[in-house]
Design an enzyme around this catalytic site. Structure first.
Site, PDB file in Angstrom:
ATOM      1  N   ASP A  98     -15.174 -15.401  -6.818  1.00 49.40           N
ATOM      2  CA  ASP A  98     -14.793 -16.105  -5.510  1.00 49.40           C
ATOM      3  C   ASP A  98     -13.879 -17.285  -6.272  1.00 49.40           C
ATOM      4  OD1 ASP A  98     -14.514 -17.046  -2.764  1.00 49.40           O
ATOM      5  OD2 ASP A  98     -16.475 -16.574  -2.505  1.00 49.40           O
ATOM      6  N   ASP A 222     -10.398 -17.280  -1.240  1.00 48.86           N
ATOM      7  CA  ASP A 222     -10.626 -18.229  -0.228  1.00 48.86           C
ATOM      8  C   ASP A 222      -9.528 -18.772   0.522  1.00 48.86           C
ATOM      9  OD1 ASP A 222     -13.041 -19.430   1.066  1.00 48.86           O
ATOM     10  OD2 ASP A 222     -12.272 -21.208   0.403  1.00 48.86           O
ATOM     11  N   GLU A 275      -9.274 -13.757   1.738  1.00 51.16           N
ATOM     12  CA  GLU A 275     -10.049 -14.053   3.267  1.00 51.16           C
ATOM     13  C   GLU A 275      -8.818 -14.254   4.252  1.00 51.16           C
ATOM     14  OE1 GLU A 275     -13.242 -17.105   4.728  1.00 51.16           O
ATOM     15  OE2 GLU A 275     -12.006 -17.720   3.203  1.00 51.16           O
ATOM     16  N   HIS A 348     -21.568 -14.427   3.446  1.00 48.28           N
ATOM     17  CA  HIS A 348     -22.166 -15.760   3.495  1.00 48.28           C
ATOM     18  C   HIS A 348     -21.692 -16.764   4.663  1.00 48.28           C
ATOM     19  CE1 HIS A 348     -17.935 -16.343   1.800  1.00 48.28           C
ATOM     20  NE2 HIS A 348     -18.339 -17.610   1.912  1.00 48.28           N
ATOM     21  N   ASP A 349     -20.682 -16.199   5.352  1.00 52.34           N
ATOM     22  CA  ASP A 349     -20.324 -17.246   6.203  1.00 52.34           C
ATOM     23  C   ASP A 349     -20.578 -16.810   7.710  1.00 52.34           C
ATOM     24  OD1 ASP A 349     -18.962 -19.200   5.117  1.00 52.34           O
ATOM     25  OD2 ASP A 349     -16.826 -17.877   5.126  1.00 52.34           O
TER      26      ASP A 349
END
Length: 573
Positions: A98, A222, A275, A348-349
């Site tokens: 990430d 990201d 993302e 995770h969000d």
């Protein structure tokens, strides 16, 4: 469309802090992941996406990087990582990292230098702006915006514009040393990098090559659409005040991504997924069209839980099935045969997908496996999130202070402590939508702390680990979500139509049953999924090859949360 291993991959996202603790300090680590590689290999996934493992002060759980070439000490050492990478590769597993390069930590050496003076060589690595008012006296300081809902607190004479942080308050932080503001679209300890600076871009490409040369198999990038900022830094348009997607798709984003491709991706057979926050379906192929030479795939936010802090007092209703179908069809049609996406329900969000879209109380096995069926039979590269394969659910947090997430803490401070909102109402909402539900420790067995750690876990463990929601119980249960995932993953891996096949929604207006076809090279597969706890009627032709009810399948009736995958052969093939 060109086949590739990237399109056929099955990604498994690991949140290292919560996966497995190997040394008893309550924090998951790299050696913990190493201990569980056999489990991951048996699951059948092919790519492990590790949420940030770089050195960080953890203002946002690793998404604030202080050194891109060092391992977070809590997670281990570079030697630990090298061993993990080698052992993963030995098992046929790839690893992607990430990479967070829209912003860094304010403790990164670049920012430490940047804030020393206006003529420092690193000053332009970040976005600095003077106050609007020339009469501002720096020693007076700047009153920070305290409530993302109060427009008049951020639209005043001081801030460079009225942009807001994704976590509440102004996106600008006053720096006394040089008498200017720096931009932080996230928390104030995450200053935004200035992608307009070619030297900064070269540094980013160099650190990417550092990890790829080490053997890493790619990156999840990201908030890619935020890299390029509107150079005039205008206020929000009045009708879009606090619309955070306004930061996306800046004027030079595609120039930057093509440069990244030429400098990095063109030299490696690696995987990259962006993302895609703020990217609309109709613009997706500007990022991922095969002829564009930018990204291979991205994932969108059209079905994600809204992030603005107002949701912690007034959560939006969950998406209906018809809305989910509309989103899926819109993206599938927009991508066509030129683009590609990563498909997900949980990460995770977002809170747990079983708690969002299933029925973890009455039909935990049936609804979890039905959702798995959809995830693994849609067109795109599927991304599983750790724990979904054993039916992990939202955790019952009993007090606000049990949450760790900066998003929850900031929203509570703005809405309840200073805004006067109802704390009980806030807690109810947080127990539905907070990101920490996805971050509670993995539930390995029914021993203390669910087998995650011998010490005190950094975040509360969901107490249902002692009620059969754990990997050890799933290994031996007669009806196992875990083994369903294993078998379904195997079916997808040997069935190209489930990866590449064209998608057709058979009943787009049905709010109870998702019935769709996947067609590829003369084969047609039909998938039927009941999204309710009631029996539904459906016509399903073909041979049922897979499903989550072991007996009694009929062509006319779907039982509660039943899923079936049926095979057809075209008559003229």
């Amino acid at each position: 469309m060109q086949p590739s291993w990237q399109k056929e991959a099955i990604i498994y996202q690991i949140y290292p802090r919560s996966f497995q603790d190997s040394n008893g300090d309550g924090v998951g680590d790299l050696r913990g992941i190493l201990q569980r590689l056999d489990y991951l290999q048996a699951l059948g996934v092919t790519v492990l996406w590790l949420s940030p493992i770089f050195a960080s002060p953890n203002a946002d759980n690793g998404y604030d990087v202080s050194d891109y070439r060092a391992i977070q000490p809590e997670f281990g050492t570079m030697r630990d990582f090298d061993e993990l990478l080698a052992e993963a590769h030995a098992r046929g597993l790839k690893i992607i990292l990430d990479l967070v390069v829209n912003h860094s930590s304010d403790e990164h050496e670049w920012f430490r230098e940047s804030r020393k003076s206006k003529d420092n060589p690193f000053r332009d690595f970040y976005v600095w702006k003077p106050a609007k008012s020339a009469s501002l006296i720096p020693s007076e300081g700047i009153k920070p915006a305290t409530n993302v809902l109060a427009r008049d607190e951020v639209d005043d004479e001081y801030f460079p514009n009225n942009w807001q942080s994704l976590f509440g308050g102004s996106a600008w932080k006053w720096d006394e040393a040089t008498g200017e503001f720096y931009l932080h679209l996230f928390v104030e300890k995450q200053p935004d990098l200035n992608w307009e600076n070619p030297r900064l871009r070269r540094e980013v490409y160099d650190l990417m090559r550092f990890w790829l040369d080490k053997g890493v198999d790619g990156f999840r990038l990201d908030v890619v659409p935020f890299f390029s900022k509107a150079l005039t830094f205008p206020d929000y348009p009045p009708e879009r005040f606090a619309d955070l997607s306004a930061y996306a798709n800046g004027p030079r984003i595609h120039e930057f991504l093509r440069e990244m491709h030429d400098e990095v991706w063109s030299n490696y057979d690696a995987l990259n997924v962006g993302e895609g926050v703020g990217v609309r379906a109709e613009d997706a192929n500007l990022y991922v069209g095969e002829s564009r030479r930018e990204l291979q795939m991205l994932y969108h936010f059209d079905h994600a839980v809204p992030r603005d802090e107002a949701r912690f007092l007034d959560p939006a209703p969950e998406f209906s099935l018809v809305q989910m179908k509309q989103i899926t069809r819109r993206w599938d049609e927009a991508l066509g045969d030129d683009g590609w996406q990563s498909v997900y329900f949980g990460n995770h969000d977002n809170p747990r997908m079983l708690s969002r879209f299933g029925d973890p109380v009455r039909f935990p096995y049936e609804s979890a496996t039905m959702l798995a069926t959809v995830l693994l039979t849609l067109r795109g590269t599927p991304s599983l999130y750790q724990g979904d394969e054993i039916g992990m659910t939202n955790c019952p947090f009993e007090a606000v202070n049990e949450f760790d997430d900066v998003q929850v803490r900031n929203a509570y401070d703005a809405l309840v402590r200073r805004g006067g909102g109802d704390e009980a109402q806030f807690l109810v909402a947080a127990n539905r939508i907070a990101r920490d539900h996805a971050r509670t420790p993995f539930q390995w067995d029914d021993s203390p702390n669910a087998g995650f750690s011998t010490g005190r876990p950094w975040l509360k463990v969901n107490p249902n680990f002692g009620q059969g929601v754990n990997a050890a119980a799933e290994e031996t249960a007669p009806k196992s979500i875990l083994n369903f995932y294993r078998n379904l993953i195997e079916l997808r891996k040997r069935t190209p139509a489930l990866a590449y096949g064209h998608y057709r929604d058979v009943r787009p207006d049905d709010n109870a049953v998702w019935l769709y076809e996947r067609e590829w090279k003369g084969e047609t597969w039909v998938i039927a999924c009941n999204f309710t706890g009631e029996t539904q009627e459906v016509e399903l032709e073909g041979e049922v090859r897979f499903g989550n009810y072991t007996t009694g399948a009929t062509s006319a009736t779907l039982r509660p949360y039943e899923s079936r995958v049926a095979f057809q052969k075209k008559a003229n093939s």
